[in-house]
Design a protein around this motif. Structure first.
Motif, short mmCIF file in Angstrom:
data_model
loop_
_atom_site.label_atom_id
_atom_site.label_comp_id
_atom_site.label_asym_id
_atom_site.label_seq_id
_atom_site.Cartn_x
_atom_site.Cartn_y
_atom_site.Cartn_z
N GLU A 287 -40.31 52.22 -14.49
CA GLU A 287 -39.36 50.97 -13.83
C GLU A 287 -39.65 51.01 -12.47
O GLU A 287 -39.61 49.83 -11.94
CB GLU A 287 -37.78 51.44 -14.20
N LEU A 288 -39.62 51.98 -11.88
CA LEU A 288 -39.85 51.98 -10.36
C LEU A 288 -41.22 51.33 -9.93
O LEU A 288 -41.48 50.73 -9.06
CB LEU A 288 -39.80 53.54 -9.77
N LYS A 289 -42.34 51.77 -10.71
CA LYS A 289 -43.50 51.00 -10.79
C LYS A 289 -43.69 49.54 -11.03
O LYS A 289 -44.29 48.97 -10.19
CB LYS A 289 -44.81 51.80 -11.58
N ARG A 290 -42.70 49.24 -11.77
CA ARG A 290 -42.65 47.70 -12.11
C ARG A 290 -41.81 47.16 -10.92
O ARG A 290 -42.16 45.87 -10.58
CB ARG A 290 -41.93 47.25 -13.24
N GLU A 291 -41.28 47.75 -10.26
CA GLU A 291 -40.33 47.19 -9.05
C GLU A 291 -41.20 47.15 -7.75
O GLU A 291 -40.88 46.93 -6.85
CB GLU A 291 -39.37 47.96 -8.76
N GLY A 292 -42.29 47.53 -7.70
CA GLY A 292 -43.60 47.72 -6.82
C GLY A 292 -43.62 49.02 -5.89
O GLY A 292 -44.18 48.91 -4.92
N LYS A 293 -42.94 49.93 -6.09
CA LYS A 293 -43.13 51.40 -5.64
C LYS A 293 -44.07 52.07 -5.82
O LYS A 293 -44.93 51.58 -6.81
CB LYS A 293 -41.72 52.15 -6.06
N SER A 294 -44.89 52.65 -4.77
CA SER A 294 -45.81 53.18 -4.74
C SER A 294 -45.86 54.50 -5.40
O SER A 294 -44.91 54.85 -5.97
CB SER A 294 -46.30 53.47 -3.31
N GLU A 295 -46.92 54.97 -5.79
CA GLU A 295 -47.14 56.24 -6.61
C GLU A 295 -46.19 57.19 -6.27
O GLU A 295 -45.52 57.86 -6.80
CB GLU A 295 -48.56 56.80 -6.99
N ASN A 296 -46.48 57.68 -4.79
CA ASN A 296 -45.77 58.70 -4.24
C ASN A 296 -44.30 58.19 -3.79
O ASN A 296 -43.21 59.34 -4.32
CB ASN A 296 -46.13 58.91 -2.62
N GLU A 297 -43.88 57.29 -4.01
CA GLU A 297 -42.39 56.76 -3.79
C GLU A 297 -41.82 57.07 -5.20
O GLU A 297 -40.71 57.29 -5.23
CB GLU A 297 -42.23 55.32 -3.29
N ALA A 298 -42.56 56.46 -6.18
CA ALA A 298 -41.70 56.64 -7.40
C ALA A 298 -41.57 58.12 -7.95
O ALA A 298 -40.67 58.43 -8.52
CB ALA A 298 -42.66 55.89 -8.28
N ILE A 299 -42.71 58.98 -7.69
CA ILE A 299 -42.60 60.26 -8.02
C ILE A 299 -41.45 60.90 -7.12
O ILE A 299 -40.58 61.76 -7.92
CB ILE A 299 -43.72 61.02 -7.67
N GLY A 300 -41.34 60.66 -6.02
CA GLY A 300 -40.40 61.28 -5.16
C GLY A 300 -38.97 60.94 -5.45
O GLY A 300 -38.14 61.82 -5.88
N ILE A 301 -38.69 59.68 -5.99
CA ILE A 301 -37.29 59.28 -6.49
C ILE A 301 -37.09 59.83 -7.96
O ILE A 301 -35.98 60.39 -7.97
CB ILE A 301 -37.36 57.73 -6.41
N VAL A 302 -37.95 60.08 -8.81
CA VAL A 302 -37.69 60.56 -9.93
C VAL A 302 -37.33 62.13 -10.08
O VAL A 302 -36.57 62.58 -10.42
CB VAL A 302 -38.94 60.35 -10.80
N ILE A 303 -38.01 62.61 -9.07
CA ILE A 303 -37.86 64.30 -8.73
C ILE A 303 -36.46 64.37 -8.26
O ILE A 303 -35.77 65.35 -8.67
CB ILE A 303 -39.04 64.66 -8.09
#
Length: 325
Positions: free
Chosen positions: A38-54
């Motif tokens: 979902e975060l990747k579809r919103e345009g988040k970068s790889e590191n941003e998406a991983i950081g938010i999920v964790i």
């Protein structure tokens, strides 16, 4: 996504390996994967998406507290195997398979050498100078015992190489990346393993044909056929042992759950029976061959022993599973 999986594996490393914990891990992984996509579809970068999920899913203490799951005690947490230790173990198992396989081949070669010389000297009527013993028997026995002595040295050498890995019997864990790497290596090795087993079985099945061929040409040649039979079957057994050890290394490193004490005891009993049965089968093979000269049929002792031993092993495991006490 790989980083998230590794992080999740590390989070659950200290928890007991129960079905409840495994279910919780799968549920968390599914939720983390959905959030990541979902975060990747919103345009988040790889590191941003991983950081938010964790950050959103990283606190497992509250979940385990709600479910009443307590971390495993210190004595229950198996040590983590390093990459160097895992690959070193695999290399040693390969080496052990080579030395053990060669040792078995030398033992079979010694018996084949004895049968060949006895038959050769008997057919040519060559006697020892004393007249009390055939030269073929004497030379054949010397050669056989020399080869067997070398083989025993190989067995001892290979057994001692595995002594330093005895600590693995108490259980261990693998880092997620290492486990995935070993699974890929095992998948690549699968074809080689299947071909080696098929080839070994083919050699063992076809090897008695030399006995029949020798007897068909001349009854005196049947014993020569037995020598070729022993060597050909020994090559098949070598393939079983060598490639079986490589496969066994993968199985040991990736087995989950690890063998329980009851399963280890079962394996020990089956191994002890095998250590008695196979030497007896070999002794019976040699006795019926030299005393009764039945080389044309006594080769069947080995496949019959294999079938009976396999039946015993399978039946024993089934009975012990039904009656663990």
């Amino acid at each position: 996504m790989e980083t998230i999986i590794v992080y999740l594996e590390n989070m659950f490393a200290s928890l007991p390996k129960t079905s409840e914990v495994e279910h919780l891990k799968r549920e968390l992984l599914s939720g983390m994967e959905d959030k990541y996509l979902e975060l990747k579809r919103e345009g988040k970068s790889e590191n941003e998406a991983i950081g938010i999920v964790i950050s959103e899913f990283g606190n497992i203490e509250e979940l385990t507290a709600e479910l009443g799951i307590q971390p495993a005690g210190i004595e229950e947490v198996a040590p983590v195997l390093t990459e160097e230790e895992a690959y070193d173990y695999a290399a040693v198992k390969r080496s052990v398979g080579l030395w053990t396989g060669l040792g078995v081949f030398l033992c079979a070669s010694g018996v084949a050498f004895l049968i060949f010389l006895v038959t050769f000297f008997e057919h040519n009527n060559i006697k020892a100078m004393t007249g009390s013993m055939e030269t073929g028997s004497l030379l054949g026995l010397i050669g056989m015992f020399v080869l067997i002595a070398i083989a025993v040295g190989m067995f001892i050498h290979s057994g001692m190489k595995l002594d330093r890995f005895k600590y693995m019997e108490k259980g261990f864990q693998l880092p997620y990346e290492l486990k995935m790497s070993l699974q890929r290596s095992q998948a690549h090795f699968a074809l080689t393993y299947r071909v080696s087993i098929i080839t070994g079985v083919g050699l063992c099945v076809l090897s008695p044909a030399f006995i029949f061929a020798g007897a068909y040409i001349n009854d005196d040649y049947a014993s020569y056929g037995v020598s070729v039979f022993m060597l050909m079957a020994a090559v098949g057994v070598f393939l079983f042992i060598y490639y079986g050890n490589i496969q066994g290394a993968y199985t040991k490193l990736l087995e989950e759950p690890h063998l329980t004490a009851d399963m280890k005891e079962r394996e020990r009993i089956v191994g002890a029976v095998g250590a008695i049965v196979w030497p007896l089968a070999t002794a019976l093979f040699l006795f019926t061959g030299f005393v009764y000269q039945r080389w044309d049929v006594n080769w069947a002792i080995f496949p019959i022993t294999g079938v009976l031993f396999g039946m015993f092993s399978n039946t024993y495991h089934i009975l012990k599973r039904k009656n663990p006490s």
